[in-house]
Design a protein around this motif. Structure first.
Motif, mmCIF file in Angstrom:
data_model
loop_
_atom_site.group_PDB
_atom_site.id
_atom_site.type_symbol
_atom_site.label_atom_id
_atom_site.label_comp_id
_atom_site.label_asym_id
_atom_site.label_seq_id
_atom_site.Cartn_x
_atom_site.Cartn_y
_atom_site.Cartn_z
ATOM 1 N N ILE A 38 19.166 -2.611 -23.612
ATOM 2 C CA ILE A 38 17.819 -2.099 -23.322
ATOM 3 C C ILE A 38 17.085 -1.711 -24.600
ATOM 4 O O ILE A 38 15.909 -2.025 -24.785
ATOM 5 C CB ILE A 38 17.918 -0.872 -22.387
ATOM 6 C CG1 ILE A 38 18.571 -1.284 -21.071
ATOM 7 C CG2 ILE A 38 16.562 -0.284 -22.123
ATOM 8 C CD1 ILE A 38 18.928 -0.128 -20.182
ATOM 9 N N GLU A 39 17.817 -1.028 -25.476
ATOM 10 C CA GLU A 39 17.217 -0.450 -26.679
ATOM 11 C C GLU A 39 16.365 -1.448 -27.477
ATOM 12 O O GLU A 39 15.175 -1.214 -27.674
ATOM 13 C CB GLU A 39 18.343 0.138 -27.546
ATOM 14 C CG GLU A 39 17.866 1.010 -28.676
ATOM 15 C CD GLU A 39 17.458 2.416 -28.181
ATOM 16 O OE1 GLU A 39 16.827 3.105 -28.947
ATOM 17 O OE2 GLU A 39 17.802 2.790 -27.041
ATOM 18 N N PRO A 40 16.942 -2.569 -27.930
ATOM 19 C CA PRO A 40 16.138 -3.462 -28.779
ATOM 20 C C PRO A 40 14.989 -4.140 -28.040
ATOM 21 O O PRO A 40 14.080 -4.647 -28.679
ATOM 22 C CB PRO A 40 17.142 -4.499 -29.287
ATOM 23 C CG PRO A 40 18.361 -4.314 -28.512
ATOM 24 C CD PRO A 40 18.307 -3.032 -27.772
ATOM 25 N N ILE A 41 15.029 -4.140 -26.713
ATOM 26 C CA ILE A 41 13.972 -4.841 -25.991
ATOM 27 C C ILE A 41 12.786 -3.929 -25.723
ATOM 28 O O ILE A 41 11.636 -4.299 -25.931
ATOM 29 C CB ILE A 41 14.513 -5.405 -24.674
ATOM 30 C CG1 ILE A 41 15.530 -6.501 -24.994
ATOM 31 C CG2 ILE A 41 13.405 -5.971 -23.826
ATOM 32 C CD1 ILE A 41 16.287 -6.969 -23.826
ATOM 33 N N LEU A 42 13.060 -2.718 -25.266
ATOM 34 C CA LEU A 42 11.942 -1.849 -24.886
ATOM 35 C C LEU A 42 11.478 -0.931 -26.006
ATOM 36 O O LEU A 42 10.344 -0.492 -26.011
ATOM 37 C CB LEU A 42 12.332 -1.009 -23.669
ATOM 38 C CG LEU A 42 12.511 -1.769 -22.361
ATOM 39 C CD1 LEU A 42 12.829 -0.815 -21.241
ATOM 40 C CD2 LEU A 42 11.264 -2.556 -22.030
ATOM 41 N N PRO B 22 3.884 -7.939 -25.119
ATOM 42 C CA PRO B 22 5.052 -7.090 -25.338
ATOM 43 C C PRO B 22 5.783 -6.814 -24.014
ATOM 44 O O PRO B 22 5.144 -6.738 -22.969
ATOM 45 C CB PRO B 22 4.447 -5.802 -25.890
ATOM 46 C CG PRO B 22 3.045 -5.795 -25.396
ATOM 47 C CD PRO B 22 2.625 -7.218 -25.313
ATOM 48 N N PRO B 23 7.117 -6.694 -24.054
ATOM 49 C CA PRO B 23 7.825 -6.313 -22.836
ATOM 50 C C PRO B 23 7.415 -4.908 -22.434
ATOM 51 O O PRO B 23 7.107 -4.105 -23.302
ATOM 52 C CB PRO B 23 9.292 -6.375 -23.253
ATOM 53 C CG PRO B 23 9.291 -6.243 -24.729
ATOM 54 C CD PRO B 23 7.991 -6.809 -25.202
ATOM 55 N N PRO B 24 7.396 -4.539 -21.184
ATOM 56 C CA PRO B 24 7.828 -5.327 -20.024
ATOM 57 C C PRO B 24 6.718 -6.152 -19.383
ATOM 58 O O PRO B 24 6.884 -6.559 -18.249
ATOM 59 C CB PRO B 24 8.280 -4.232 -19.061
ATOM 60 C CG PRO B 24 7.364 -3.097 -19.356
ATOM 61 C CD PRO B 24 7.054 -3.168 -20.812
ATOM 62 N N LEU C 4 14.193 -3.226 -15.731
ATOM 63 C CA LEU C 4 14.875 -3.042 -14.455
ATOM 64 C C LEU C 4 16.111 -2.168 -14.621
ATOM 65 O O LEU C 4 16.358 -1.257 -13.826
ATOM 66 C CB LEU C 4 15.319 -4.397 -13.904
ATOM 67 C CG LEU C 4 14.349 -5.156 -13.022
ATOM 68 C CD1 LEU C 4 14.921 -6.514 -12.722
ATOM 69 C CD2 LEU C 4 14.120 -4.405 -11.736
ATOM 70 N N ALA C 5 16.872 -2.475 -15.693
ATOM 71 C CA ALA C 5 18.112 -1.738 -15.912
ATOM 72 C C ALA C 5 17.817 -0.253 -16.039
ATOM 73 O O ALA C 5 18.513 0.600 -15.475
ATOM 74 C CB ALA C 5 18.804 -2.248 -17.164
ATOM 75 N N GLU C 6 16.731 0.053 -16.756
ATOM 76 C CA GLU C 6 16.361 1.447 -16.942
ATOM 77 C C GLU C 6 15.981 2.097 -15.611
ATOM 78 O O GLU C 6 16.437 3.191 -15.279
ATOM 79 C CB GLU C 6 15.187 1.503 -17.911
ATOM 80 C CG GLU C 6 15.204 2.739 -18.761
ATOM 81 C CD GLU C 6 14.054 2.712 -19.724
ATOM 82 O OE1 GLU C 6 14.298 3.019 -20.887
ATOM 83 O OE2 GLU C 6 12.918 2.369 -19.318
ATOM 84 N N ARG C 7 15.149 1.366 -14.848
ATOM 85 C CA ARG C 7 14.710 1.925 -13.560
ATOM 86 C C ARG C 7 15.885 2.104 -12.613
ATOM 87 O O ARG C 7 15.943 3.072 -11.849
ATOM 88 C CB ARG C 7 13.678 0.989 -12.924
ATOM 89 C CG ARG C 7 12.391 0.903 -13.712
ATOM 90 C CD ARG C 7 11.207 1.357 -12.871
ATOM 91 N NE ARG C 7 10.039 1.533 -13.697
ATOM 92 C CZ ARG C 7 8.905 0.877 -13.523
ATOM 93 N NH1 ARG C 7 8.801 -0.005 -12.552
ATOM 94 N NH2 ARG C 7 7.889 1.108 -14.309
#
Lengths: 140, 112, 493
Positions: free
Chosen positions: C487-491, C65-67, C193-196
């Motif tokens: 970001i939403e659908p990935i994490l 699972p990501p990340p 990364l985008a979130e961080r």
């Protein structure tokens, strides 16, 4: 000019087998310890290169009478193919699996799809390295 | 330890830059190869240098090492291997075709 | 889990490997690779439709699972580009097959390499992990290194030494940037990364990293750092040059869009001012180059540079209309540059020279070629109903809304330079007294003109059917402008 390379040739005759055995050992060690397909492939290829250096390319070609380009392709086929196999069982691409089999003498053995993948990597490396070295030393 | 590795990286980069600036194509190739060794060290250092066990839950070790930089370096080494092999073949072909591997003699040949 | 989105990369890759077993059967290789590319195109069309219905798709390799694992992410922006790339490369492949007998000495690995290139391009578009982006870039570049030397003429070898050198260096910088990014953020998954990055804000360290990435992708895309591009793109055989012109810089542009809309949008100095200045300088430099040269291949290569500048003006402005315009123009430019390089290459093959003053009156013998060239000119300049129009209008609209008049002026002025540079080719090569007497002309094979004709039709289709494409492009622009949608659908799903 003829160079006297008796020593090199004699050593090579023995060393090649040691190198090849070491390569196989590295390959299987890679399952749980440092080692693996890439390193094994490089070591394996280095045996062929040594042969080529000590004798000549004809010897290598006689000793291993197959097309190294095709060997590389076979490796790529195996590596990508095992990734694709997962699709048949509706798992994600590159999902791996293993079964444990009991063999006489050897004992318990994990047979994993990742071994196939590693074999593919090893073949690719051997194929590419030998092709490149032969290409350069022959002058195409 | 990190400082040492970083210094080593810097040293490798400076040697590589010196080689890259030379006129011989073979030296340039060795330079690119050294450059990537430098960046592999950098990747390793960026992940943090420490002693520890494998990062698997349940293994009884207190400190874990980061497996990701090692995976990255392995991939980068493979790619660097491919690129260097190809670059060498190209340099050889260039030498065969033009009879020189000095970059300044390759420049601006009126051959077409 | 959507295994389908890995197929646009794996099908070409797998076919490329299989082709090596058929080295001596050129015809088998050709058909296999054509079928693979057509299937890839069809699949990516289907994925595009799927995204409309189900939102952004993701595939975790090996079910990590990501990340933690690496993954492929298909959003509208990436998939549109995959679709266009597959179609364009299939058409260029047809051209290459018919040109092949005369142009390449060693066509044995040719189809494999093209498929490797396409696999790398598609992989770069679809990946959701920044290190995987590097790997896919390298796959693409390795294939291009070999392709550029195919034929092995002195000029090609010399250009390829430069091309490989500059790309090895930029790949090195890419790795350095990745190392710093990993040291700073502790992850390489793009969504993560985008979130961080959003949490951290624009710290000086992050700004430095973003500038490193800007340099890397500018080198690959030919944004300001385009000095290697004209030489490299004018050396290889026609089909390869067309593939380069249509695809390679576009991957760099895609990466710039992805990185600066998802990760580094917090510091407007880099993502707007610096990008804007670089785009403006690219436009100016490209325009000067396009007018200055007399070799048809160089003029065409400088046109690639102008287009890069034009598309990135949209990113620097970053209003919804401008981004939409950029996406339209990106699609249009893949098709148009493919066609332009094919036509220019055909002219060079027919006349045996690249100098425009040495040819004249070609239209008498090759009317279809001439008119196709004229259509490309119109399309690149942005005359409706051709495909360049909609992109230019939207981009102009966006620039006016953002009051970026300088960029707007430069972007539209560059269109005039495109017009002038290409019309110069057209007037010199096609108009005037013919230098070839009746019956002496080299016959133009149908196989060479049909792919060009289809590409021209695609440009009409894209211009007239822009409305059909609108929902996809709109969604692509929305995702680019709103990182949370990515970001939403990935994490969190």
């Amino acid at each position: 000019m003829k160079i006297n390379d008796v020593i090199l040739q004699t050593v090579t005759k023995i060393a090649v087998f040691i190198i090849l055995t070491f390569a196989v050992d590295l390959f299987f060690a890679g399952h749980h310890h440092p080692g693996g397909g890439f390193v094994a492939g490089l070591v394996f290829a280095s045996a062929f290169v040594l042969l080529g250096l000590a004798f000549d390319l004809e010897t290598v070609r006689k000793g291993a009478p197959f097309d190294f380009k095709k060997l590389g392709a076979l490796g790529g086929f195996l590596a990508v193919g095992t990734g694709l196999l997962a699709l048949i069982w509706d798992a994600s691409f590159l999902t791996q699996t293993f079964i444990t089999v009991s063999l006489p003498i050897i004992g318990e053995l994990d047979v994993a799809t990742v071994t196939l993948f590693e074999a593919g990597v090893a073949f690719t490396v051997i194929g590419v390295v030998v092709t490149v070295i032969m290409g350069i030393s022959e002058g195409r | 330890m990190e400082t040492l590795i970083i210094l080593l990286t810097g040293f490798l980069v400076s040697v590589a830059v010196y080689l890259l600036l030379s006129r011989s194509l073979v030296r340039v190739i060795i330079g690119t190869s050294l450059l990537s060794h430098a960046v592999h060290l950098l990747l390793l250092t960026m992940g943090g240098l420490k002693k520890g066990g494998v990062p698997i839950i349940g293994e009884k070790t207190l400190a874990y090492t980061d497996a990701l930089p090692q995976a990255l370096i392995l991939t980068a080494i493979v790619i660097n291997f491919g690129v260097t092999a190809l670059f060498l073949v190209l340099a050889f072909r260039t030498y065969q075709e033009t009879g020189t591997e000095q970059l300044d003699q390759l420049r601006g040949m009126a051959d077409e | 889990m959507n295994n389908i989105i890995v197929l646009p990369m794996v099908i070409p890759l797998f076919t490329a490997i299989i082709l090596i077993f058929f080295l001596s059967y050129v015809r088998v290789q050709y058909w296999l690779s054509l079928v693979a590319l057509v299937i890839t195109a069809a699949l990516s069309g289907y994925i595009l439709e799927l995204i409309q219905r189900e939102g952004i798709l993701r595939l975790d390799f090996g079910q990590w699972p990501p990340p933690f694992g690496i993954l492929f992410v298909a959003d509208s922006f990436a998939t549109i580009l995959v679709l266009t790339a597959s179609i364009v490369s299939a058409l260029i492949l047809i051209y290459a097959y018919y040109a092949g007998q005369s142009e390449h000495d060693h066509p044995r690995f040719f189809y494999s390499l093209i498929l490797f290139l396409v696999a790398g391009v598609n992989g770069s578009f679809l990946t959701g992990d920044i290190f995987n982006l590097f790997v896919c870039f390298e796959v693409m570049l390795l294939a291009s290194y070999v392709l550029i030397t195919l034929g092995g003429r002195k000029r090609q070898l010399r250009e390829s030494v430069k091309y490989i050198g500059i790309n090895v260096l930029s790949s090195w910088l890419f790795l350095v940037a990745i190392a710093y990014l990993y040291g700073t953020a502790g992850t390489l998954n793009m969504a993560h990364l985008a979130e961080r990055m959003a949490e951290a804000g624009p710290t000086p360290l992050i700004t430095v990293i973003s500038i490193l990435f800007l340099i890397v992708f500018s080198l690959k895309a030919g944004l300001l750092l385009y000095f290697w591009l004209p030489g490299a793109y004018s050396a290889p055989p026609t089909a390869v040059a067309a593939l380069f012109g249509a695809l390679l810089t576009k991957v760099g542009i895609y990466a710039l869009f992805r990185i600066f809309s998802l990760l580094f949008y917090h510091d407007p100095f880099v993502s707007e001012t610096l990008l804007g200045i670089m785009a403006a300088l690219t436009l100016i430099g490209g325009s000067i180059g396009a007018v200055a040269y007399n070799d048809i291949r160089h003029i065409v290569a400088y046109n690639v540079v102008i287009a890069v500048g034009f598309i990135l003006v949209g990113l620097a402005i970053a209003t919804p209309a401008a981004i939409e315009g950029s996406i339209y123009y990106l699609i249009h430019d893949m098709i148009a540059k493919g066609l332009l390089f094919l036509l220019a290459g055909t002219i060079v093959t027919l006349t045996g020279t690249g100098k425009i003053e040495e040819m004249s009156g070609l239209i008498r013998h090759y009317p279809l070629l001439g008119w196709l060239f004229f259509i490309v000119i119109l399309s690149l300049v942005g005359i409706p109903p051709l495909s360049g129009f909609i992109g230019k209008v939207l981009l102009g609209q966006g620039a006016v809304q953002a009051e970026a008049y300088l960029l707007l002026g430069l972007a539209f002025l560059s269109s005039l330079f495109v017009l002038y540079s290409l019309l110069r080719i057209f007037l010199n090569c096609f108009w005037g007294e013919t230098t070839i007497s009746e019956g002496e002309e080299t016959p133009l094979r149908k196989g060479l003109i049909i792919p060009s004709f289809i590409l021209a039709m695609l440009m009409f289709g894209l211009g007239l059917g822009a409305e059909l494409l609108a929902p996809y492009v709109k969604e692509a622009a929305e995702t680019l402008l709103n990182p949370n949608l990515y970001i939403e659908p990935i994490l969190y799903q």
